[in-house]
Design a protein around this motif. Structure first.
Motif, short mmCIF file in Angstrom:
data_model
loop_
_atom_site.label_atom_id
_atom_site.label_comp_id
_atom_site.label_asym_id
_atom_site.label_seq_id
_atom_site.Cartn_x
_atom_site.Cartn_y
_atom_site.Cartn_z
N GLU A 65 0.85 -1.19 0.00
CA GLU A 65 0.00 0.00 0.00
C GLU A 65 0.88 1.24 0.00
OE1 GLU A 65 -3.30 -0.19 -0.14
OE2 GLU A 65 -3.25 -2.38 -0.03
N SER A 66 0.38 2.32 -0.56
CA SER A 66 1.18 3.56 -0.58
C SER A 66 1.32 4.15 0.81
CB SER A 66 0.56 4.58 -1.53
OG SER A 66 -0.73 4.95 -1.09
N SER A 67 0.53 3.68 1.76
CA SER A 67 0.62 4.18 3.14
C SER A 67 1.47 3.31 4.05
CB SER A 67 -0.79 4.30 3.72
OG SER A 67 -1.42 3.03 3.73
N THR A 68 2.02 2.20 3.54
CA THR A 68 2.87 1.32 4.34
C THR A 68 4.14 2.05 4.74
OG1 THR A 68 2.04 -0.62 3.17
CG2 THR A 68 4.09 -0.89 4.40
N ARG A 69 4.41 2.11 6.02
CA ARG A 69 5.63 2.77 6.50
C ARG A 69 6.79 1.79 6.42
NH1 ARG A 69 4.97 7.68 8.41
NH2 ARG A 69 2.95 8.33 9.14
N LEU A 70 7.93 2.29 5.99
CA LEU A 70 9.13 1.48 5.87
C LEU A 70 10.09 1.78 7.01
CD1 LEU A 70 9.55 1.75 2.02
CD2 LEU A 70 8.45 -0.06 3.33
N PHE A 71 11.20 1.06 7.08
CA PHE A 71 12.09 1.16 8.24
C PHE A 71 12.65 2.56 8.46
CE2 PHE A 71 14.86 0.11 4.73
CZ PHE A 71 15.99 0.87 4.95
N TRP A 72 12.75 3.37 7.45
CA TRP A 72 13.33 4.72 7.65
C TRP A 72 12.29 5.75 8.05
CZ3 TRP A 72 13.71 2.58 2.58
CH2 TRP A 72 12.74 3.03 1.71
N ASP A 73 11.01 5.38 8.05
CA ASP A 73 9.97 6.33 8.46
C ASP A 73 9.96 6.44 9.98
OD1 ASP A 73 8.90 7.03 5.96
OD2 ASP A 73 7.81 5.13 5.87
N VAL A 74 10.24 7.63 10.45
CA VAL A 74 10.28 7.85 11.90
C VAL A 74 9.13 8.73 12.38
CG1 VAL A 74 12.76 7.52 12.09
CG2 VAL A 74 11.87 9.79 11.59
N MET A 75 8.25 9.13 11.49
CA MET A 75 7.14 10.00 11.84
C MET A 75 6.11 9.27 12.65
SD MET A 75 6.53 12.27 8.47
CE MET A 75 6.90 11.16 7.14
#
Length: 75
Positions: A65-75
């Motif tokens: 999904e375009s909303s899936t957070r990946l490991f570098w997302d810290v928000m």
């Protein structure tokens, strides 16, 4: 940054790397349910030509999904 990337890809990579700016949906009626994508989904030809590996890769990151957070997302 890789010069072979398209301008919009370089922009997205910069946002992911620096965690800035704080993007918000436009302030217009009906835009409240819009979300800013955090990743690019796998292309349609990947889904068509390589479904087993695409499914495994999507499952490993929590979904395609375009909303899936990946490991570098810290928000």
């Amino acid at each position: 940054m890789d010069s072979s990337l398209q301008p919009w890809q370089r922009s997205m990579a910069g946002v992911e790397k620096t965690d800035a700016p704080d993007l918000q949906p436009p302030a217009v009626e009906g835009a409240g349910e819009l979300t800013i994508p955090t990743r690019m989904i796998y292309p349609i030809n990947e889904q068509t030509l390589n479904p087993a590996n695409r499914a495994a890769a999507a499952a490993a990151i929590g979904g395609d999904e375009s909303s899936t957070r990946l490991f570098w997302d810290v928000m």
